[in-house]
Design a protein around this motif. Sequence first.
Motif, PDB file in Angstrom:
ATOM      1  N   ALA A 149      27.196   6.465  59.368  1.00  0.00           N
ATOM      2  CA  ALA A 149      27.072   5.688  60.611  1.00  0.00           C
ATOM      3  C   ALA A 149      25.893   6.196  61.434  1.00  0.00           C
ATOM      4  O   ALA A 149      25.079   5.408  61.920  1.00  0.00           O
ATOM      5  CB  ALA A 149      28.372   5.773  61.408  1.00  0.00           C
ATOM      6  N   LYS A 150      25.764   7.516  61.524  1.00  0.00           N
ATOM      7  CA  LYS A 150      24.662   8.078  62.332  1.00  0.00           C
ATOM      8  C   LYS A 150      23.312   7.662  61.751  1.00  0.00           C
ATOM      9  O   LYS A 150      22.392   7.316  62.484  1.00  0.00           O
ATOM     10  CB  LYS A 150      24.768   9.607  62.377  1.00  0.00           C
ATOM     11  CG  LYS A 150      25.911  10.080  63.271  1.00  0.00           C
ATOM     12  CD  LYS A 150      26.039  11.603  63.225  1.00  0.00           C
ATOM     13  CE  LYS A 150      27.435  12.024  63.665  1.00  0.00           C
ATOM     14  NZ  LYS A 150      27.834  13.329  63.087  1.00  0.00           N
ATOM     15  N   ARG A 151      23.205   7.665  60.420  1.00  0.00           N
ATOM     16  CA  ARG A 151      21.936   7.293  59.782  1.00  0.00           C
ATOM     17  C   ARG A 151      21.573   5.833  60.032  1.00  0.00           C
ATOM     18  O   ARG A 151      20.414   5.441  59.993  1.00  0.00           O
ATOM     19  CB  ARG A 151      22.020   7.599  58.280  1.00  0.00           C
ATOM     20  CG  ARG A 151      20.763   7.304  57.484  1.00  0.00           C
ATOM     21  CD  ARG A 151      19.592   8.166  57.963  1.00  0.00           C
ATOM     22  NE  ARG A 151      18.375   7.944  57.183  1.00  0.00           N
ATOM     23  CZ  ARG A 151      17.567   6.912  57.329  1.00  0.00           C
ATOM     24  NH1 ARG A 151      17.835   5.981  58.220  1.00  0.00           N
ATOM     25  NH2 ARG A 151      16.479   6.785  56.591  1.00  0.00           N
ATOM     26  N   LEU A 204      46.231   2.133  44.827  1.00  0.00           N
ATOM     27  CA  LEU A 204      45.870   1.306  45.985  1.00  0.00           C
ATOM     28  C   LEU A 204      44.493   1.742  46.486  1.00  0.00           C
ATOM     29  O   LEU A 204      44.329   2.861  46.969  1.00  0.00           O
ATOM     30  CB  LEU A 204      46.912   1.455  47.103  1.00  0.00           C
ATOM     31  CG  LEU A 204      46.731   0.447  48.244  1.00  0.00           C
ATOM     32  CD1 LEU A 204      47.152  -0.967  47.796  1.00  0.00           C
ATOM     33  CD2 LEU A 204      47.534   0.860  49.473  1.00  0.00           C
ATOM     34  N   TYR A 205      43.516   0.865  46.347  1.00  0.00           N
ATOM     35  CA  TYR A 205      42.163   1.174  46.815  1.00  0.00           C
ATOM     36  C   TYR A 205      42.101   0.898  48.315  1.00  0.00           C
ATOM     37  O   TYR A 205      42.577  -0.140  48.795  1.00  0.00           O
ATOM     38  CB  TYR A 205      41.146   0.310  46.063  1.00  0.00           C
ATOM     39  CG  TYR A 205      39.705   0.660  46.362  1.00  0.00           C
ATOM     40  CD1 TYR A 205      39.164   1.869  45.947  1.00  0.00           C
ATOM     41  CD2 TYR A 205      38.888  -0.221  47.066  1.00  0.00           C
ATOM     42  CE1 TYR A 205      37.835   2.194  46.225  1.00  0.00           C
ATOM     43  CE2 TYR A 205      37.566   0.085  47.334  1.00  0.00           C
ATOM     44  CZ  TYR A 205      37.047   1.304  46.914  1.00  0.00           C
ATOM     45  OH  TYR A 205      35.740   1.623  47.182  1.00  0.00           O
ATOM     46  N   ILE A 206      41.489   1.824  49.048  1.00  0.00           N
ATOM     47  CA  ILE A 206      41.416   1.732  50.508  1.00  0.00           C
ATOM     48  C   ILE A 206      39.950   1.572  50.892  1.00  0.00           C
ATOM     49  O   ILE A 206      39.118   2.394  50.503  1.00  0.00           O
ATOM     50  CB  ILE A 206      42.004   3.008  51.156  1.00  0.00           C
ATOM     51  CG1 ILE A 206      43.437   3.241  50.658  1.00  0.00           C
ATOM     52  CG2 ILE A 206      41.944   2.920  52.672  1.00  0.00           C
ATOM     53  CD1 ILE A 206      43.992   4.626  51.020  1.00  0.00           C
ATOM     54  N   ARG A 207      39.620   0.535  51.605  1.00  0.00           N
ATOM     55  CA  ARG A 207      38.224   0.252  51.929  1.00  0.00           C
ATOM     56  C   ARG A 207      38.004   0.243  53.446  1.00  0.00           C
ATOM     57  O   ARG A 207      38.201  -0.768  54.111  1.00  0.00           O
ATOM     58  CB  ARG A 207      37.856  -1.099  51.302  1.00  0.00           C
ATOM     59  CG  ARG A 207      36.482  -1.682  51.661  1.00  0.00           C
ATOM     60  CD  ARG A 207      35.337  -0.733  51.407  1.00  0.00           C
ATOM     61  NE  ARG A 207      35.096  -0.369  50.028  1.00  0.00           N
ATOM     62  CZ  ARG A 207      34.260  -0.983  49.197  1.00  0.00           C
ATOM     63  NH1 ARG A 207      33.602  -2.043  49.583  1.00  0.00           N
ATOM     64  NH2 ARG A 207      34.079  -0.518  47.967  1.00  0.00           N
ATOM     65  N   PRO A 208      37.618   1.391  54.027  1.00  0.00           N
ATOM     66  CA  PRO A 208      37.171   1.417  55.419  1.00  0.00           C
ATOM     67  C   PRO A 208      35.743   0.866  55.489  1.00  0.00           C
ATOM     68  O   PRO A 208      34.948   1.122  54.583  1.00  0.00           O
ATOM     69  CB  PRO A 208      37.181   2.912  55.776  1.00  0.00           C
ATOM     70  CG  PRO A 208      37.925   3.581  54.645  1.00  0.00           C
ATOM     71  CD  PRO A 208      37.697   2.731  53.452  1.00  0.00           C
ATOM     72  N   TYR A 209      35.422   0.139  56.531  1.00  0.00           N
ATOM     73  CA  TYR A 209      34.045  -0.345  56.683  1.00  0.00           C
ATOM     74  C   TYR A 209      33.755  -0.602  58.147  1.00  0.00           C
ATOM     75  O   TYR A 209      34.671  -0.716  58.963  1.00  0.00           O
ATOM     76  CB  TYR A 209      33.777  -1.587  55.811  1.00  0.00           C
ATOM     77  CG  TYR A 209      34.608  -2.809  56.115  1.00  0.00           C
ATOM     78  CD1 TYR A 209      35.972  -2.836  55.848  1.00  0.00           C
ATOM     79  CD2 TYR A 209      34.031  -3.958  56.664  1.00  0.00           C
ATOM     80  CE1 TYR A 209      36.734  -3.969  56.119  1.00  0.00           C
ATOM     81  CE2 TYR A 209      34.776  -5.096  56.933  1.00  0.00           C
ATOM     82  CZ  TYR A 209      36.144  -5.082  56.658  1.00  0.00           C
ATOM     83  OH  TYR A 209      36.898  -6.189  56.928  1.00  0.00           O
ATOM     84  N   MET A 210      32.475  -0.712  58.448  1.00  0.00           N
ATOM     85  CA  MET A 210      32.057  -0.845  59.838  1.00  0.00           C
ATOM     86  C   MET A 210      30.823  -1.723  59.893  1.00  0.00           C
ATOM     87  O   MET A 210      29.999  -1.669  58.977  1.00  0.00           O
ATOM     88  CB  MET A 210      31.712   0.556  60.339  1.00  0.00           C
ATOM     89  CG  MET A 210      31.657   0.688  61.825  1.00  0.00           C
ATOM     90  SD  MET A 210      30.779   2.177  62.254  1.00  0.00           S
ATOM     91  CE  MET A 210      32.032   3.355  62.010  1.00  0.00           C
ATOM     92  N   PHE A 211      30.690  -2.517  60.935  1.00  0.00           N
ATOM     93  CA  PHE A 211      29.498  -3.380  61.019  1.00  0.00           C
ATOM     94  C   PHE A 211      29.155  -3.724  62.464  1.00  0.00           C
ATOM     95  O   PHE A 211      30.020  -3.734  63.337  1.00  0.00           O
ATOM     96  CB  PHE A 211      29.693  -4.678  60.213  1.00  0.00           C
ATOM     97  CG  PHE A 211      30.960  -5.420  60.536  1.00  0.00           C
ATOM     98  CD1 PHE A 211      32.112  -5.201  59.803  1.00  0.00           C
ATOM     99  CD2 PHE A 211      31.000  -6.326  61.595  1.00  0.00           C
ATOM    100  CE1 PHE A 211      33.288  -5.875  60.104  1.00  0.00           C
ATOM    101  CE2 PHE A 211      32.169  -7.017  61.891  1.00  0.00           C
ATOM    102  CZ  PHE A 211      33.318  -6.783  61.139  1.00  0.00           C
TER     103      PHE A 211
END
Length: 340
Positions: free
Chosen positions: A86-88, A123-130
Motif C-alpha cells: 500500500a505504501k509503495r 478456503l482462499y482468502i483474498r484481501p484487496y484495496m483500491f
Amino acid sequence: MTKNIDWGSLGFGYITTDYRYVSEYKDGKWDNGILSTDSNVVLNESAGVLQYAQTCFEGLKAYRTEKGQVVCFRPDLNAKRMSDTAKRLEMPPFPEERFIDAVEKVVKANIEWVPPYGSGATLYIRPYMFGSNAVIGVKPATEYQFRIFVTPVGPYFKGGAKPITLRVPDFDRAAPRGTGHVKAGLNYAMSLHAIVDAHKQGYAENMYLDSATRTKVEETGGANIIFVTKDNEIVTPKSNSILPSITRRSLMYVAEHYLGLKATEREIKIEEIKDFKECALCGTAAVLSPVGKVVDHGNETTFPAGMEKMGEITQKLYDTLTGIQMGRIEAPEGWIKVIE
Ligand code: PLP
Ligand code: COI
C-alpha cells in the motif's frame, strides 16, 4: 453445517460466498468495517482504480485441521506485506491488527464454506484495496476501500500433483521497474499476455528472468521457485524484484529446522538449472507444485525427478508444510492462528 459441494473436484476458481468484509477510508481515516452480503462493488467512472490501476491484494488460506479446527497460516505476514505494498502505491495502509481481525471475522461468517479436512480443497482468502473516488489528474485517490472475500479452491494447476512444464518467455514479469516485490494489481495485469501466450503453447507457467540482464531466474506469474541440488540443498533466487513469498520463507525454515537440510537464498543463473535435481513452485495458491521441465527457447531441461511424480525432497517439504497447516505436525510458535 458445511456446504454441500463436491470439494474434491474444485479447481482454482471463484465461487460467491455469503459474506465479505468492507471498510472505507475517507477524510483521512478507516471506518469500523462491516460484513456485507452484497458481492458487487459500485464505483464512479473515474475511480482511481479504474483509471490508474491503484489497487493491490493479498492471498492466504483457511484450513480445516485434522482435529476439526479452522486455522489460518501466518496472517500477520500478509498484513505486513499488504502495508508495504500500500505504501509503495501511495495508499493508506490498513492497520495490521485490523487486517488479522477482519480475516477472522470474514472466515467465521463463512465457516460453512471451509472445505472439510482431507478433501483436497481449502478456503482462499483474498484481501484487496483500491482507490475509490474520482481522480483525473495522475495522482493518488483520497478515498479507498479495503475488502476481503473468501472462496473455496482446489489445486492451482490442472492435474493436481503432476509435474508441470515452464517456459522462459520473451516478456518481463512486472510493469514498472522496481515494483516486482509488491503485490500490485498492475504487475499481474502486465503478466496476462505472457500467461495466455504460454498456455497457447502448452506451458503451465512462465519462468521469468531478471529484466536487466536476462540471465538470472526470478519467479513465475503467481509463485516463487525453489530448486534442490544434487547434495539435497534447497536453493531459491535472491532478488529484490520478486514477491517475498510467505510460503517460501516458511519452506526455508522447514527445510532447515524440520528436515535438517541446508537452505540458501542466492542468485541463480538460468544456465545452472540443468545441474539441479528437483524444481518446484511455491505459494499460497500453488502450495508446492513440482516442475518437471523448463523450456528456454528450444533448450530443454528435464529434472531427474521426471514428469510423473514429485521429487523426493519436494515431497518431504510438501508433507511437512501441509502437515503444519492441517495440524498433523506441531507448528513453530506463532505460525497458526486459530479461528474456530
Ligand atoms: N510470487 C507471486 C508473483 C505471487 O503472486 C505469489 C502468491 O501470492 C507468490 C509469489 C507466493 O507468495 P505467498 O507464498 O506469500 O503466497
Ligand atoms: C496467491 O498464491 O495467493 C496468489 O496471489 C497467486 C495467484 C492466485 C495470483
